[in-house]
Write a protein that holds these residues in place. Structure first.
Motif, PDB file in Angstrom:
ATOM      1  N   ILE A  34     -11.507  51.460  55.532  1.00 11.81           N
ATOM      2  CA  ILE A  34     -12.253  50.306  55.033  1.00 11.81           C
ATOM      3  C   ILE A  34     -11.961  49.072  55.886  1.00 11.81           C
ATOM      4  N   LYS A  35     -10.680  48.848  56.203  1.00  8.60           N
ATOM      5  CA  LYS A  35     -10.307  47.680  57.018  1.00  8.60           C
ATOM      6  C   LYS A  35     -10.915  47.761  58.418  1.00  8.60           C
ATOM      7  N   ARG A  36     -10.938  48.950  59.011  1.00  3.32           N
ATOM      8  CA  ARG A  36     -11.553  49.119  60.336  1.00  3.32           C
ATOM      9  C   ARG A  36     -13.041  48.786  60.289  1.00  3.32           C
ATOM     10  N   GLY A  37     -13.715  49.228  59.221  1.00  4.37           N
ATOM     11  CA  GLY A  37     -15.140  48.926  59.068  1.00  4.37           C
ATOM     12  C   GLY A  37     -15.408  47.437  58.946  1.00  4.37           C
ATOM     13  N   ILE A  38     -14.569  46.752  58.185  1.00  7.79           N
ATOM     14  CA  ILE A  38     -14.720  45.295  58.017  1.00  7.79           C
ATOM     15  C   ILE A  38     -14.486  44.589  59.352  1.00  7.79           C
ATOM     16  N   ARG A  39     -13.403  44.949  60.040  1.00  7.42           N
ATOM     17  CA  ARG A  39     -13.101  44.332  61.335  1.00  7.42           C
ATOM     18  C   ARG A  39     -14.218  44.564  62.345  1.00  7.42           C
ATOM     19  N   GLU A  40     -14.781  45.774  62.355  1.00  6.15           N
ATOM     20  CA  GLU A  40     -15.866  46.097  63.283  1.00  6.15           C
ATOM     21  C   GLU A  40     -17.075  45.208  63.039  1.00  6.15           C
ATOM     22  N   ASN A  41     -17.400  44.962  61.780  1.00  7.36           N
ATOM     23  CA  ASN A  41     -18.518  44.089  61.453  1.00  7.36           C
ATOM     24  C   ASN A  41     -18.286  42.671  61.980  1.00  7.36           C
ATOM     25  N   PHE A  42     -17.071  42.183  61.862  1.00 10.76           N
ATOM     26  CA  PHE A  42     -16.780  40.834  62.354  1.00 10.76           C
ATOM     27  C   PHE A  42     -16.758  40.785  63.878  1.00 10.76           C
ATOM     28  N   LYS A  43     -16.379  41.878  64.540  1.00 13.87           N
ATOM     29  CA  LYS A  43     -16.433  41.916  66.008  1.00 13.87           C
ATOM     30  C   LYS A  43     -17.872  41.861  66.495  1.00 13.87           C
ATOM     31  N   VAL A  44     -18.767  42.579  65.799  1.00 12.90           N
ATOM     32  CA  VAL A  44     -20.179  42.601  66.171  1.00 12.90           C
ATOM     33  C   VAL A  44     -20.794  41.200  66.056  1.00 12.90           C
ATOM     34  N   HIS A  45     -20.425  40.459  65.020  1.00 13.14           N
ATOM     35  CA  HIS A  45     -20.997  39.135  64.764  1.00 13.14           C
ATOM     36  C   HIS A  45     -20.056  38.001  65.166  1.00 13.14           C
ATOM     37  N   LYS A  46     -19.132  38.271  66.061  1.00 17.58           N
ATOM     38  CA  LYS A  46     -18.103  37.304  66.452  1.00 17.58           C
ATOM     39  C   LYS A  46     -18.670  35.933  66.830  1.00 17.58           C
ATOM     40  N   ASN A  47     -19.759  35.916  67.581  1.00 18.98           N
ATOM     41  CA  ASN A  47     -20.329  34.651  68.062  1.00 18.98           C
ATOM     42  C   ASN A  47     -21.259  33.985  67.054  1.00 18.98           C
ATOM     43  N   ASP A  48     -21.610  34.705  65.983  1.00 20.70           N
ATOM     44  CA  ASP A  48     -22.575  34.187  65.013  1.00 20.70           C
ATOM     45  C   ASP A  48     -21.933  33.557  63.786  1.00 20.70           C
ATOM     46  N   ILE A  49     -20.610  33.635  63.681  1.00 18.37           N
ATOM     47  CA  ILE A  49     -19.932  33.158  62.470  1.00 18.37           C
ATOM     48  C   ILE A  49     -19.344  31.765  62.709  1.00 18.37           C
ATOM     49  N   ILE A  50     -19.568  30.875  61.741  1.00 19.75           N
ATOM     50  CA  ILE A  50     -19.101  29.497  61.880  1.00 19.75           C
ATOM     51  C   ILE A  50     -17.572  29.429  61.776  1.00 19.75           C
ATOM     52  N   PRO A  51     -16.972  28.343  62.294  1.00 22.64           N
ATOM     53  CA  PRO A  51     -15.516  28.182  62.172  1.00 22.64           C
ATOM     54  C   PRO A  51     -15.117  27.976  60.710  1.00 22.64           C
ATOM     55  N   ALA A  52     -14.499  28.974  60.138  1.00 16.50           N
ATOM     56  CA  ALA A  52     -14.065  28.924  58.744  1.00 16.50           C
ATOM     57  C   ALA A  52     -12.964  29.958  58.555  1.00 16.50           C
ATOM     58  N   GLU A  53     -12.218  29.788  57.487  1.00 14.12           N
ATOM     59  CA  GLU A  53     -11.232  30.795  57.122  1.00 14.12           C
ATOM     60  C   GLU A  53     -11.883  31.695  56.078  1.00 14.12           C
ATOM     61  N   ILE A  54     -11.910  32.996  56.343  1.00 14.11           N
ATOM     62  CA  ILE A  54     -12.639  33.949  55.517  1.00 14.11           C
ATOM     63  C   ILE A  54     -11.694  35.048  55.054  1.00 14.11           C
ATOM     64  N   ILE A  55     -11.724  35.341  53.762  1.00 14.81           N
ATOM     65  CA  ILE A  55     -10.978  36.472  53.228  1.00 14.81           C
ATOM     66  C   ILE A  55     -11.982  37.443  52.625  1.00 14.81           C
ATOM     67  N   VAL A  56     -11.866  38.717  53.008  1.00 15.34           N
ATOM     68  CA  VAL A  56     -12.737  39.757  52.471  1.00 15.34           C
ATOM     69  C   VAL A  56     -11.884  40.682  51.610  1.00 15.34           C
ATOM     70  N   ILE A  57     -12.291  40.863  50.366  1.00  9.88           N
ATOM     71  CA  ILE A  57     -11.608  41.761  49.444  1.00  9.88           C
ATOM     72  C   ILE A  57     -12.550  42.917  49.144  1.00  9.88           C
ATOM     73  N   ALA A  58     -12.078  44.141  49.386  1.00 11.56           N
ATOM     74  CA  ALA A  58     -12.895  45.327  49.130  1.00 11.56           C
ATOM     75  C   ALA A  58     -12.801  45.719  47.658  1.00 11.56           C
ATOM     76  N   ARG A  59     -13.927  46.115  47.102  1.00 12.36           N
ATOM     77  CA  ARG A  59     -13.983  46.603  45.732  1.00 12.36           C
ATOM     78  C   ARG A  59     -14.137  48.124  45.738  1.00 12.36           C
ATOM     79  N   GLN A  60     -14.043  48.719  44.574  1.00 11.80           N
ATOM     80  CA  GLN A  60     -14.044  50.178  44.411  1.00 11.80           C
ATOM     81  C   GLN A  60     -15.210  50.896  45.112  1.00 11.80           C
ATOM     82  N   PRO A  61     -16.468  50.432  45.013  1.00 12.80           N
ATOM     83  CA  PRO A  61     -17.568  51.166  45.660  1.00 12.80           C
ATOM     84  C   PRO A  61     -17.464  51.233  47.189  1.00 12.80           C
ATOM     85  N   ALA A  62     -16.675  50.366  47.804  1.00 10.01           N
ATOM     86  CA  ALA A  62     -16.569  50.342  49.267  1.00 10.01           C
ATOM     87  C   ALA A  62     -15.908  51.595  49.822  1.00 10.01           C
TER      88      ALA A  62
END
Length: 115
Positions: free
Chosen positions: A60-88
């Motif tokens: 799950i963590k690898r999938g989340i990190r991969e998504n952020f790598k793909v959109h690295k240049n499109d995300i604004i400067p912010a601190e972001i926390i992603v919490i995975a829920r059961q369906p993930a």
């Protein structure tokens, strides 16, 4: 993820939980704390032991990190926390990416419109 893009300290997590805004869908909860002085986003990932063993949590963590790598240049400067829920835990990487993009659009962390 490079070291500068990570949130690791518990103190940082707690600050973002208290001061940030949260947005959620069925698979993920995202906390965002906007900071103009940051040059790029910082990412913290939380996957509970309730979701499964280490293999499942790391996938799950690898999938989340991969998504952020793909959109690295499109995300604004912010601190972001992603919490995975059961369906993930039953999702493929592409399904995770679609779900994360959805919740990140709601949180308004993209610089420009993503397809």
């Amino acid at each position: 993820m490079e070291k500068a893009y990570r949130i690791k300290r518990n103190k940082d997590f707690q600050f973002i939980y208290k001061k940030g805004k949260s947005v959620a869908n069925k698979q993920f909860v995202v906390y965002v704390k906007y900071k103009e002085e940051l040059e790029h986003f910082r990412l913290g990932i939380s996957v509970s032991k309730k979701l499964g063993n280490a293999v499942v949590r790391n996938r799950i963590k690898r999938g989340i990190r991969e998504n952020f790598k793909v959109h690295k240049n499109d995300i604004i400067p912010a601190e972001i926390i992603v919490i995975a829920r059961q369906p993930a835990k039953n999702m493929t990487t592409l399904e995770m990416q679609a779900s994360l993009e959805h919740v990140l659009k709601i949180a308004k962390v993209f610089n420009k419109r993503i397809k």
